[in-house]
Design a protein around this motif. Structure first.
Motif, PDB file in Angstrom:
ATOM      1  N   THR A 109      28.994  37.386  36.425  1.00 21.77           N
ATOM      2  CA  THR A 109      30.068  37.666  37.379  1.00 21.77           C
ATOM      3  C   THR A 109      29.885  36.828  38.639  1.00 21.77           C
ATOM      4  O   THR A 109      28.768  36.672  39.134  1.00 21.77           O
ATOM      5  CB  THR A 109      30.086  39.163  37.749  1.00 21.77           C
ATOM      6  N   LYS A 110      30.979  36.291  39.141  1.00 23.69           N
ATOM      7  CA  LYS A 110      30.987  35.549  40.404  1.00 23.69           C
ATOM      8  C   LYS A 110      31.800  36.328  41.420  1.00 23.69           C
ATOM      9  O   LYS A 110      32.898  36.800  41.123  1.00 23.69           O
ATOM     10  CB  LYS A 110      31.574  34.141  40.211  1.00 23.69           C
ATOM     11  N   TYR A 152      35.570  37.384  37.610  1.00 21.12           N
ATOM     12  CA  TYR A 152      35.706  36.546  38.801  1.00 21.12           C
ATOM     13  C   TYR A 152      36.318  37.440  39.875  1.00 21.12           C
ATOM     14  O   TYR A 152      37.518  37.725  39.865  1.00 21.12           O
ATOM     15  CB  TYR A 152      36.600  35.344  38.486  1.00 21.12           C
ATOM     16  N   VAL A 153      35.490  37.925  40.812  1.00 20.25           N
ATOM     17  CA  VAL A 153      35.888  38.930  41.776  1.00 20.25           C
ATOM     18  C   VAL A 153      36.208  38.239  43.108  1.00 20.25           C
ATOM     19  O   VAL A 153      35.380  37.476  43.629  1.00 20.25           O
ATOM     20  CB  VAL A 153      34.790  39.997  41.977  1.00 20.25           C
ATOM     21  N   ILE A 154      37.389  38.516  43.649  1.00 22.93           N
ATOM     22  CA  ILE A 154      37.817  37.972  44.937  1.00 22.93           C
ATOM     23  C   ILE A 154      37.955  39.137  45.911  1.00 22.93           C
ATOM     24  O   ILE A 154      38.728  40.079  45.661  1.00 22.93           O
ATOM     25  CB  ILE A 154      39.155  37.224  44.816  1.00 22.93           C
ATOM     26  N   ILE A 155      37.213  39.098  46.997  1.00 19.98           N
ATOM     27  CA  ILE A 155      37.291  40.109  48.052  1.00 19.98           C
ATOM     28  C   ILE A 155      37.978  39.454  49.242  1.00 19.98           C
ATOM     29  O   ILE A 155      37.379  38.650  49.958  1.00 19.98           O
ATOM     30  CB  ILE A 155      35.896  40.638  48.434  1.00 19.98           C
ATOM     31  N   GLU A 212      38.497  37.719  33.295  1.00 17.36           N
ATOM     32  CA  GLU A 212      39.665  38.005  34.117  1.00 17.36           C
ATOM     33  C   GLU A 212      39.287  37.906  35.581  1.00 17.36           C
ATOM     34  O   GLU A 212      38.113  37.812  35.941  1.00 17.36           O
ATOM     35  CB  GLU A 212      40.224  39.398  33.805  1.00 17.36           C
ATOM     36  N   ILE A 213      40.314  37.954  36.422  1.00 18.09           N
ATOM     37  CA  ILE A 213      40.148  37.888  37.875  1.00 18.09           C
ATOM     38  C   ILE A 213      40.434  39.275  38.443  1.00 18.09           C
ATOM     39  O   ILE A 213      41.455  39.892  38.116  1.00 18.09           O
ATOM     40  CB  ILE A 213      41.088  36.842  38.502  1.00 18.09           C
ATOM     41  N   ILE A 214      39.554  39.753  39.293  1.00 18.80           N
ATOM     42  CA  ILE A 214      39.733  41.036  39.975  1.00 18.80           C
ATOM     43  C   ILE A 214      39.887  40.749  41.467  1.00 18.80           C
ATOM     44  O   ILE A 214      39.024  40.115  42.070  1.00 18.80           O
ATOM     45  CB  ILE A 214      38.548  41.984  39.714  1.00 18.80           C
ATOM     46  N   ILE A 253      45.037  38.826  35.945  1.00 16.81           N
ATOM     47  CA  ILE A 253      44.661  39.216  37.303  1.00 16.81           C
ATOM     48  C   ILE A 253      44.833  40.723  37.438  1.00 16.81           C
ATOM     49  O   ILE A 253      45.915  41.262  37.161  1.00 16.81           O
ATOM     50  CB  ILE A 253      45.521  38.480  38.349  1.00 16.81           C
ATOM     51  N   LYS A 254      43.770  41.406  37.852  1.00 15.63           N
ATOM     52  CA  LYS A 254      43.787  42.846  38.057  1.00 15.63           C
ATOM     53  C   LYS A 254      43.560  43.134  39.543  1.00 15.63           C
ATOM     54  O   LYS A 254      42.669  42.548  40.156  1.00 15.63           O
ATOM     55  CB  LYS A 254      42.701  43.532  37.223  1.00 15.63           C
ATOM     56  N   ILE A 255      44.385  44.010  40.080  1.00 13.79           N
ATOM     57  CA  ILE A 255      44.282  44.394  41.489  1.00 13.79           C
ATOM     58  C   ILE A 255      43.639  45.774  41.562  1.00 13.79           C
ATOM     59  O   ILE A 255      44.143  46.735  40.968  1.00 13.79           O
ATOM     60  CB  ILE A 255      45.668  44.393  42.161  1.00 13.79           C
ATOM     61  N   LYS A 256      42.516  45.875  42.274  1.00 11.63           N
ATOM     62  CA  LYS A 256      41.758  47.120  42.355  1.00 11.63           C
ATOM     63  C   LYS A 256      41.624  47.545  43.816  1.00 11.63           C
ATOM     64  O   LYS A 256      41.686  46.729  44.733  1.00 11.63           O
ATOM     65  CB  LYS A 256      40.372  46.951  41.732  1.00 11.63           C
TER      66      LYS A 256
END
Length: 549
Positions: A492-493, A467-470, A388-390, A450-453
């Motif tokens: 993890t990327k 797949y972590v997007i900051i 998933e995408i975070i 897509i999870k929003i944290k």
């Protein structure tokens, strides 16, 4: 040592007194007072002529000055300094409270100079130690450091506490606390009860007491420094938190090759093809300036352009690998194609499974979020490389805060994720053949992946195959950036996006931002990459506004 005079009679022996009288004193190898021309005369005076033996002749040798002792002491007795120190006494830095709140380790970053802490600074630290914010955590760490330094009852605070006591050898100065009431005389217009004015009074009194020393105020508050300079007191900003002195020195990740590149590096070149890519092993003067995962390009009129990435550096040779052309529609990533050279470089990094940490910087409209989200969806939905995408970002408002937000964590983060919704809308419209129902189903499926944290709950977590997007990473401090990157587990990327020209966090600049810190520390690592996007592709209006406004 010269031999004694041979005996005058056969089988006669010299006495000890005669032997000692004929032995000349030991002379240095080279002295200016004993020229080489005098050596034959001394030999003749001691041994006489060779025609006939004569009685022993005792000649008093000239007394020579001893060699200068200072040369011997300089090389043998005096300890050699490993680091040159400046002439005169060390400087005395008076730290403002915001410096300690900003960097808890600032006590040890003033080299051989001394540090002075007024009592009002300790009072302000005590009033900010409660809470769960980043400032409160920094204040508690400063309190622990001060307790470790001042915990020994045998030390005299008036004489100064060595800063290297706790193992920080880079700090060669001492720490001084305010132990007595100083005679403070400030202008009448300044309120005496304000903490900033009390610190200014301490600086003024220290300058009067220590006339031979250079007393300087260090503060992150601009108004504090302006007031100090208006009173004739030297004040400086805290610079040790900056990764780079100038933002133009930041690593771009892209290197243009000179026009004579093949002439200077093509003599011993080796090339081969593997997996649809061409590899070049080169050796030449440009190799020491290359870094792993750095992009190079050569565009010359009348010749095919070269776009490649440095994959290996071994000794004096480097291996270049040609890129996949994401500018063509057949290589589109979730319907997105690269519109310029830097976007092509960024998509090659984002789709490389060997790159675990990627940073993308650039002005507004360069396509950072769109390309990252499209690449993440392709690797989550199509390749099944990640589960998933975070998505997370720093919640620093541009204007006034809108107050309390109801709902769950994801609902509270919804207003901050407007950029994510805009890009998802663009990606869902890319497939025109699916129809309205098909696009709606695809949109629901995409949002389920897509999870929003929130950043406030990241401590202690571990992301596995994510797949972590900051987003908006330029507003992160170096400590917050370290906290987020160390959450990565196996597979993890992490992709950090940001525009260093739009920093909203107080006390952060382009040189001290966590994004700048990460780019500078990760450059050259084989599993990371960075690209600075230069051209905006949002619209002609946005491009013109970025240039003229």
């Amino acid at each position: 040592m010269p031999l004694p005079k041979p005996p005058a009679k056969r089988a006669a022996l010299l006495s000890a007194e005669e032997f000692e009288s004929q032995a000349p004193p030991r002379q240095p190898r080279k002295t200016p007072s004993s020229p080489a021309a005098a050596e034959p005369q001394a030999v003749t005076a001691l041994y006489g002529t060779h025609s006939e033996p004569s009685a022993p002749i005792v000649t008093k040798a000239p007394v020579l000055p001893p060699p200068p002792a200072r040369h011997v002491h300089r090389h043998i007795e005096e300890p050699r300094r490993t680091r040159p120190r400046g002439d005169g006494p060390a400087r005395l830095f008076v730290l403002d409270t915001n410096v300690l709140m900003h960097d808890p380790m600032s006590l040890y970053r003033f080299e051989e100079h001394d540090i002075y802490l007024p009592m009002i600074t300790l009072e302000e630290l005590d009033s900010h130690k409660r809470g769960m914010s980043e400032v409160s955590r920094n204040v508690r760490q400063v309190s622990r450091e001060l307790d470790a330094l001042a915990g020994d009852s045998k030390l005299d605070p008036g004489a100064g506490i060595p800063l290297a006591k706790t193992g920080h050898r880079e700090a060669g100065g001492k720490l001084f606390f305010q132990t007595q009431l100083l005679n403070v005389q400030l202008p009448v217009g300044l309120p005496q009860g304000k903490a900033d004015n009390q610190i200014l009074g301490v600086v003024q009194s220290l300058r009067e007491q220590h006339g031979e020393r250079d007393v300087v105020l260090v503060s992150k508050d601009i108004n504090m420094r302006v007031k100090a300079r208006a009173l004739g007191l030297p004040a400086e900003d805290y610079f040790n938190d900056k990764t780079l002195e100038d933002g133009d020195l930041l690593y771009t990740g892209v290197l243009p090759l000179p026009a004579d590149f093949w002439d200077r590096h093509g003599k011993t070149m080796e090339s081969w093809q593997q997996g649809g890519h061409t590899y070049y092993r080169i050796a030449g003067p440009l190799v020491p300036a290359l870094l792993v995962n750095q992009f190079v390009y050569l565009e010359s009129p009348g010749a095919a352009p070269l776009y490649a990435k440095v994959t290996e550096i071994t000794g004096k040779t480097a291996v270049l690998k040609t890129l996949r052309e994401y500018t063509h529609q057949k290589n589109a990533v979730w319907g997105v194609t690269a519109r310029n050279r830097e976007q092509n470089f960024a998509l090659n990094l984002l789709n490389d499974p060997e790159c675990d940490f990627i940073t993308l910087t650039g002005t507004a409209g360069t396509g950072k979020t769109l390309m990252t989200l499209a690449s993440g969806l392709a690797q989550v939905m199509d390749d099944r490389r990640y589960t998933e995408i975070i998505v997370t970002r720093v919640t620093v408002p541009v204007g006034e805060d809108i107050g309390f937000l109801p709902g769950t964590e994801e609902e509270k983060m919804g207003p901050w994720m407007g950029a994510l919704d805009d890009n998802l809308e663009v990606l869902s419209r890319s497939d025109s053949s699916a129809g309205e129902w098909g696009r709606a189903a695809t949109n629901d499926l995409v949002r389920s992946k897509i999870k929003i944290k929130s950043l406030n709950f990241m401590r202690g977590r571990t992301f596995l195959n994510k797949y972590v997007i900051i987003d908006e990473a330029q507003n992160l401090t170096p400590k917050q950036m370290k906290t987020l990157i160390t959450r990565a587990g196996p597979g993890t990327k992490i992709v950090c996006l940001g525009n260093l020209a739009q920093i909203d966090t107080p006390y952060l600049t382009e040189g001290s931002s966590g994004l700048t810190y990460a780019v500078d520390r990760f450059k050259g690592w084989p599993h990371s990459g960075h690209v600075m996007l230069a051209r905006g592709e949002r619209s002609r209006l946005a491009d013109f506004a970025s240039e003229v406004l």
